[in-house]
Write a protein that holds these residues in place. Structure first.
Motif, PDB file in Angstrom:
ATOM      1  N   ALA A   1      53.713  40.087  45.997  1.00 38.97           N
ATOM      2  CA  ALA A   1      53.901  38.970  45.076  1.00 38.97           C
ATOM      3  C   ALA A   1      54.807  39.328  43.890  1.00 38.97           C
TER       4      ALA A   1
ATOM      5  N   PHE B   1      48.573  37.036  41.633  1.00 40.38           N
ATOM      6  CA  PHE B   1      47.246  36.708  41.109  1.00 40.38           C
ATOM      7  C   PHE B   1      46.547  37.914  40.518  1.00 40.38           C
ATOM      8  N   ARG B   2      46.903  39.133  40.943  1.00 37.21           N
ATOM      9  CA  ARG B   2      46.233  40.316  40.420  1.00 37.21           C
ATOM     10  C   ARG B   2      46.575  40.565  38.941  1.00 37.21           C
TER      11      ARG B   2
ATOM     12  N   GLN C   1      54.313  40.415  52.180  1.00 37.67           N
ATOM     13  CA  GLN C   1      52.988  39.797  52.067  1.00 37.67           C
ATOM     14  C   GLN C   1      53.105  38.376  51.531  1.00 37.67           C
TER      15      GLN C   1
ATOM     16  N   ILE D   1      54.155  34.408  51.087  1.00 33.73           N
ATOM     17  CA  ILE D   1      54.198  33.234  51.949  1.00 33.73           C
ATOM     18  C   ILE D   1      55.417  32.365  51.606  1.00 33.73           C
ATOM     19  N   ASP D   2      56.124  32.707  50.524  1.00 30.68           N
ATOM     20  CA  ASP D   2      57.332  31.935  50.193  1.00 30.68           C
ATOM     21  C   ASP D   2      58.483  32.355  51.112  1.00 30.68           C
TER      22      ASP D   2
ATOM     23  N   HIS E   1      51.389  37.675  55.979  1.00 34.74           N
ATOM     24  CA  HIS E   1      50.330  36.748  55.554  1.00 34.74           C
ATOM     25  C   HIS E   1      50.702  35.288  55.768  1.00 34.74           C
TER      26      HIS E   1
ATOM     27  N   SER F   1      50.556  45.661  44.725  1.00 36.24           N
ATOM     28  CA  SER F   1      49.520  46.536  44.161  1.00 36.24           C
ATOM     29  C   SER F   1      48.949  47.458  45.232  1.00 36.24           C
TER      30      SER F   1
ATOM     31  N   ASP G   1      57.683  48.875  40.863  1.00 35.12           N
ATOM     32  CA  ASP G   1      56.635  47.978  40.367  1.00 35.12           C
ATOM     33  C   ASP G   1      56.594  48.099  38.848  1.00 35.12           C
TER      34      ASP G   1
ATOM     35  N   ALA H   1      61.108  44.038  39.265  1.00 38.15           N
ATOM     36  CA  ALA H   1      61.765  44.115  40.570  1.00 38.15           C
ATOM     37  C   ALA H   1      63.298  44.048  40.491  1.00 38.15           C
TER      38      ALA H   1
HETATM   39  P1  NAD Z   1      49.243  41.468  43.871  1.00 35.60           P
HETATM   40  O1  NAD Z   1      49.083  40.202  43.122  1.00 35.60           O
HETATM   41  O2  NAD Z   1      48.066  42.203  44.353  1.00 35.60           O
HETATM   42  O3  NAD Z   1      50.088  42.538  43.052  1.00 35.60           O
HETATM   43  C1  NAD Z   1      51.303  42.217  42.519  1.00 35.60           C
HETATM   44  C2  NAD Z   1      52.023  43.495  42.081  1.00 35.60           C
HETATM   45  O4  NAD Z   1      53.269  43.091  41.553  1.00 35.60           O
HETATM   46  C3  NAD Z   1      51.286  44.287  41.001  1.00 35.60           C
HETATM   47  O5  NAD Z   1      51.267  45.662  41.361  1.00 35.60           O
HETATM   48  C4  NAD Z   1      52.154  44.054  39.742  1.00 35.60           C
HETATM   49  O6  NAD Z   1      52.180  45.195  38.884  1.00 35.60           O
HETATM   50  C5  NAD Z   1      53.511  43.810  40.345  1.00 35.60           C
HETATM   51  N1  NAD Z   1      54.411  42.986  39.553  1.00 35.60           N
HETATM   52  C6  NAD Z   1      54.146  41.880  38.819  1.00 35.60           C
HETATM   53  N2  NAD Z   1      55.272  41.363  38.280  1.00 35.60           N
HETATM   54  C7  NAD Z   1      56.281  42.173  38.699  1.00 35.60           C
HETATM   55  C8  NAD Z   1      57.697  42.174  38.498  1.00 35.60           C
HETATM   56  N3  NAD Z   1      58.319  41.240  37.756  1.00 35.60           N
HETATM   57  N4  NAD Z   1      58.432  43.150  39.085  1.00 35.60           N
HETATM   58  C9  NAD Z   1      57.834  44.128  39.835  1.00 35.60           C
HETATM   59  N5  NAD Z   1      56.501  44.180  40.062  1.00 35.60           N
HETATM   60  C10 NAD Z   1      55.738  43.215  39.499  1.00 35.60           C
HETATM   61  O7  NAD Z   1      50.217  41.071  44.987  1.00 35.60           O
HETATM   62  P2  NAD Z   1      50.159  41.465  46.457  1.00 35.60           P
HETATM   63  O8  NAD Z   1      49.891  42.935  46.564  1.00 35.60           O
HETATM   64  O9  NAD Z   1      51.388  40.907  47.026  1.00 35.60           O
HETATM   65  O10 NAD Z   1      48.881  40.694  47.087  1.00 35.60           O
HETATM   66  C11 NAD Z   1      48.548  39.387  46.767  1.00 35.60           C
HETATM   67  C12 NAD Z   1      48.417  38.463  47.964  1.00 35.60           C
HETATM   68  O11 NAD Z   1      48.523  37.119  47.487  1.00 35.60           O
HETATM   69  C13 NAD Z   1      49.531  38.625  48.920  1.00 35.60           C
HETATM   70  O12 NAD Z   1      49.010  39.114  50.082  1.00 35.60           O
HETATM   71  C14 NAD Z   1      50.140  37.255  49.149  1.00 35.60           C
HETATM   72  O13 NAD Z   1      49.787  36.761  50.435  1.00 35.60           O
HETATM   73  C15 NAD Z   1      49.502  36.358  48.147  1.00 35.60           C
HETATM   74  N6  NAD Z   1      50.459  35.823  47.150  1.00 35.60           N
HETATM   75  C16 NAD Z   1      51.713  35.401  47.541  1.00 35.60           C
HETATM   76  C17 NAD Z   1      52.638  34.919  46.613  1.00 35.60           C
HETATM   77  C18 NAD Z   1      54.012  34.476  47.080  1.00 35.60           C
HETATM   78  O14 NAD Z   1      54.188  34.158  48.251  1.00 35.60           O
HETATM   79  N7  NAD Z   1      55.032  34.467  46.200  1.00 35.60           N
HETATM   80  C19 NAD Z   1      52.281  34.847  45.270  1.00 35.60           C
HETATM   81  C20 NAD Z   1      50.984  35.249  44.890  1.00 35.60           C
HETATM   82  C21 NAD Z   1      50.096  35.763  45.838  1.00 35.60           C
END
Ligand code: NAD
Length: 226
Positions: free
Chosen positions: A10, A21-22, A86, A88-89, A104, A171, A194, A213
């Motif tokens: 994400a 969301f984390r 991971q 979905i976009d 996902h 994460s 990250d 990123a």
């Molecule tokens: P996560 O929410 O667990 O972790 C996100 C990670 O991104 C963290 O380690 C954080 O430090 C880092 N982060 C935040 N902003 C950042 C930036 N600008 N640049 C670099 N790093 C940054 O995300 P996850 O591990 O992908 O798991 C969450 C699940 O939720 C995924 O499996 C996904 O399916 C879903 N999700 C998807 C989307 C999407 O499609 N865009 C968005 C939110 C959640």
């Protein structure tokens, strides 16, 4: 050509305006994930789940790929690049990446909640109570917590064949996807970009780029091409 796998979470889409969301105390856009992202939630409150993902689809439609997505796509000129995401976009595809595995699922596809093997494209909202041809309810094609990850095996094969492995914005806490990072062959060069890297990354041999990123990807491109 050297083979690079990008494993994205994400965090790579955060700068496109799609929050993780984390980073917000375990809530996803203000919702407890147990209420919107599990099979149980779908059984108990289909309308809420449908509306939640309708909102995510509208957000994803409005978002644009950022420089991190674009730099990954551009590396296809010099490397055999595969993205395992991971997310979905569809921001990797819109940035131009041609090999993308969605672990996902994809918000722009839907399926029946009975037999999910046929996928249908969907750009608008799925109306609440909409039925598939088999009589089941139409649901978003996303992998909910507690569901199997059908693309996992394909992803594992790809990862085991990688020369370079790069994590961007994950994460590494959501399993089984995060387990991919632990199945790399010995000697594979590995990077993690990250904003707030997981401390265990160094133990797993990652070269950590603790930046957002877009900036981290610019550094990586310099390292790989320089
Ligand atoms: P996560 O929410 O667990 O972790 C996100 C990670 O991104 C963290 O380690 C954080 O430090 C880092 N982060 C935040 N902003 C950042 C930036 N600008 N640049 C670099 N790093 C940054 O995300 P996850 O591990 O992908 O798991 C969450 C699940 O939720 C995924 O499996 C996904 O399916 C879903 N999700 C998807 C989307 C999407 O499609 N865009 C968005 C939110 C959640």
């Amino acid at each position: 050509m050297e083979k690079i796998i990008f494993f994205t979470g994400a965090g790579i889409s955060a700068e496109s305006g799609l929050p993780t969301f984390r980073d917000s105390d375990g809530l996803w856009m203000g919702y407890d994930i147990n209420e919107v992202a599990t099979p149980d939630a779908w059984r108990k409150n289909r309308n809420l789940v449908q509306e939640f993902y309708n909102m995510r689809r509208r957000d994803a439609l409005k978002a644009q790929p950022n420089q991190a997505h674009q730099l990954i796509a551009r590396l296809e000129d010099k490397f055999r690049v595969t993205v395992i995401t991971q997310n979905i976009d569809d921001l990797h595809e819109r940035a131009g990446s041609t090999r993308v595995v969605h672990l996902h699922g994809e918000i722009f596809k839907m399926k029946s909640d009975r037999d999910g093997s046929t996928l249908y494209d969907i750009r608008e909202d799925i109306p609440s109570g909409a039925r598939a041809k088999d009589g089941g309810y139409l649901r978003p094609h996303v992998v909910w917590f507690g569901e199997a990850v059908p693309e996992m095996e394909r992803a594992l094969h790809l990862v085991q064949d990688a020369d370079i492995f790069v994590v961007v914005g994950s994460s590494l806490q959501v399993y089984p996807a995060a387990g991919l990072a632990h199945s790399l062959s010995f000697g594979v060069r590995r990077f993690l970009i990250d904003r707030n890297p997981p401390p265990s990354a160094v133990d797993y041999g990652f070269e950590v780029i603790a930046k957002k990123a877009t900036e981290g990807m610019a550094d990586l491109v310099n390292l790989l091409e320089g």
